[in-house]
Design an enzyme around this catalytic site. Structure first.
Site, mmCIF file in Angstrom:
data_model
loop_
_atom_site.group_PDB
_atom_site.id
_atom_site.type_symbol
_atom_site.label_atom_id
_atom_site.label_comp_id
_atom_site.label_asym_id
_atom_site.label_seq_id
_atom_site.Cartn_x
_atom_site.Cartn_y
_atom_site.Cartn_z
ATOM 1 N N CYS A 142 60.704 1.871 81.217
ATOM 2 C CA CYS A 142 60.669 0.246 80.767
ATOM 3 C C CYS A 142 60.558 0.465 78.966
ATOM 4 C CB CYS A 142 58.516 0.228 81.479
ATOM 5 S SG CYS A 142 58.277 -1.208 80.507
ATOM 6 N N HIS A 235 59.401 -1.764 86.111
ATOM 7 C CA HIS A 235 59.106 -0.859 87.124
ATOM 8 C C HIS A 235 58.731 -0.867 88.743
ATOM 9 C CE1 HIS A 235 55.992 1.194 83.691
ATOM 10 N NE2 HIS A 235 56.236 -0.036 83.670
ATOM 11 N N GLU A 237 58.951 1.539 90.346
ATOM 12 C CA GLU A 237 57.854 2.977 90.720
ATOM 13 C C GLU A 237 56.657 1.547 91.450
ATOM 14 O OE1 GLU A 237 57.118 2.692 86.663
ATOM 15 O OE2 GLU A 237 58.906 2.528 88.273
#
Length: 308
Positions: A142, A235, A237
């Site tokens: 990011c 993102h 994750e």
């Protein structure tokens, strides 16, 4: 295969409840293998949340992964207890003489600030330069990806007309490249950002290979130097409820924020969000560890003064 962490790391218990194999230091020392050494420069304010998300993402591999948490010295964290940082984190100057198989630079909530005005920018530049000679492959996430694109290739971020917030469809490009091996043709991934790296400028730079992009939010995944540098604009994750927490936090503060797109069933924030991106995240991190970290790293790192 196991994630190797310090014995009393708080998120270790959560990972074990999720049936993720976490190996403490005592057991790891009795295995006659060299673990993959990963450094995590955690620039996010809620560091324990990010620890959990990244460790979960790194867990789906047959490799033993030894994770070291790193923080910058030029910024004082306000949302994580100092006791936690002192116990589980190293400052960059404490690890800069070490070699790492892989290194992760996270996002940070500073995307609307010019890079040079971020209080730790000089130190981050030093770290990104250091990764060229001390790390086999660096994964930028990011804002960390935006910072990496700017530092390594001079492509500056630009403001979006409206925040990219929610789940967005992406299409795979350059399918033969191992980093996207096993990906579906199109996949969802979370974004939460006010700025972007213009995808036309990325495409125009012959040093960069675009691997996944979105018609709505632009660049998602790119790489350079045969995978020595990897950039992820979203993102993957994130947990199931990360966007939900962010949305409701900003609403409670009276901030102007749109509902995250494609996230709540029937666009109803009272319903539990569907987890639609975990398989993609696991695939991305497993491919990175296998093809760009493990298979590219010499067994004896100490005998290798320069990875170039």
């Amino acid at each position: 295969m196991p994630i190797r962490v310090q014995n009393d790391l708080p998120v270790k218990e959560i990972l074990e409840r999720e049936n993720i194999f976490v190996m403490d230091e005592h057991r790891a020392t009795h295995q006659d293998i060299r673990p993959i050494k990963i450094g995590l420069l955690n620039l996010m304010p809620l560091k324990e949340d990010t620890e959990l998300q990244i460790l979960r993402s790194l867990s789906n591999t047959p490799l033993q992964v030894d994770v070291s948490f790193v923080m910058v010295s030029s910024h004082q964290a306000k949302n994580t207890p100092t006791s936690h940082l002192n116990k589980f984190y190293n400052r960059f100057e404490e690890i800069k003489n070490e070699k790492f198989d892989g290194f992760i630079i996270t996002g940070a909530p500073v995307e609307q600030i010019p890079f040079e005005e971020v209080d730790y920018w000089d130190e981050l530049e030093e770290i990104m330069e250091w990764t060229k000679t001390h790390v086999t492959s660096t994964l930028h996430l990011c804002w960390g990806a935006q910072a990496g694109m700017y530092y390594h290739f001079g492509i500056n971020k630009e403001p979006l007309k409206e925040k990219a917030f929610g789940l967005f469809w992406h299409k795979v490009m350059n399918r033969k490249i191992p980093l996207v091996r096993g990906f579906d043709d199109c996949f969802y991934a979370p974004h939460s950002r006010h700025t972007e790296v213009p995808i036309d400028k990325v495409h125009a730079d012959e040093r960069i290979t675009v691997l996944a992009e979105s018609d709505e939010v632009g660049l998602f995944l790119a790489m350079a130097e045969d995978g020595k540098q990897i950039f992820v604009m979203g993102h993957p994750e994130y947990d199931r409820v990360t966007l939900d927490v962010e949305y409701k936090r900003d609403l409670s503060k009276g901030l102007k924020i749109a509902m995250p797109k494609n996230y709540y069933p029937d666009d109803d924030p009272s319903q539990t969000p569907l987890l639609l991106w975990r398989a993609t995240a696991n695939n991305l991190y497993t491919n990175w560890l296998n093809y760009y970290v493990y298979q590219a790293t010499p067994y004896d790192m100490l005998g290798t003064p320069d990875f170039r």
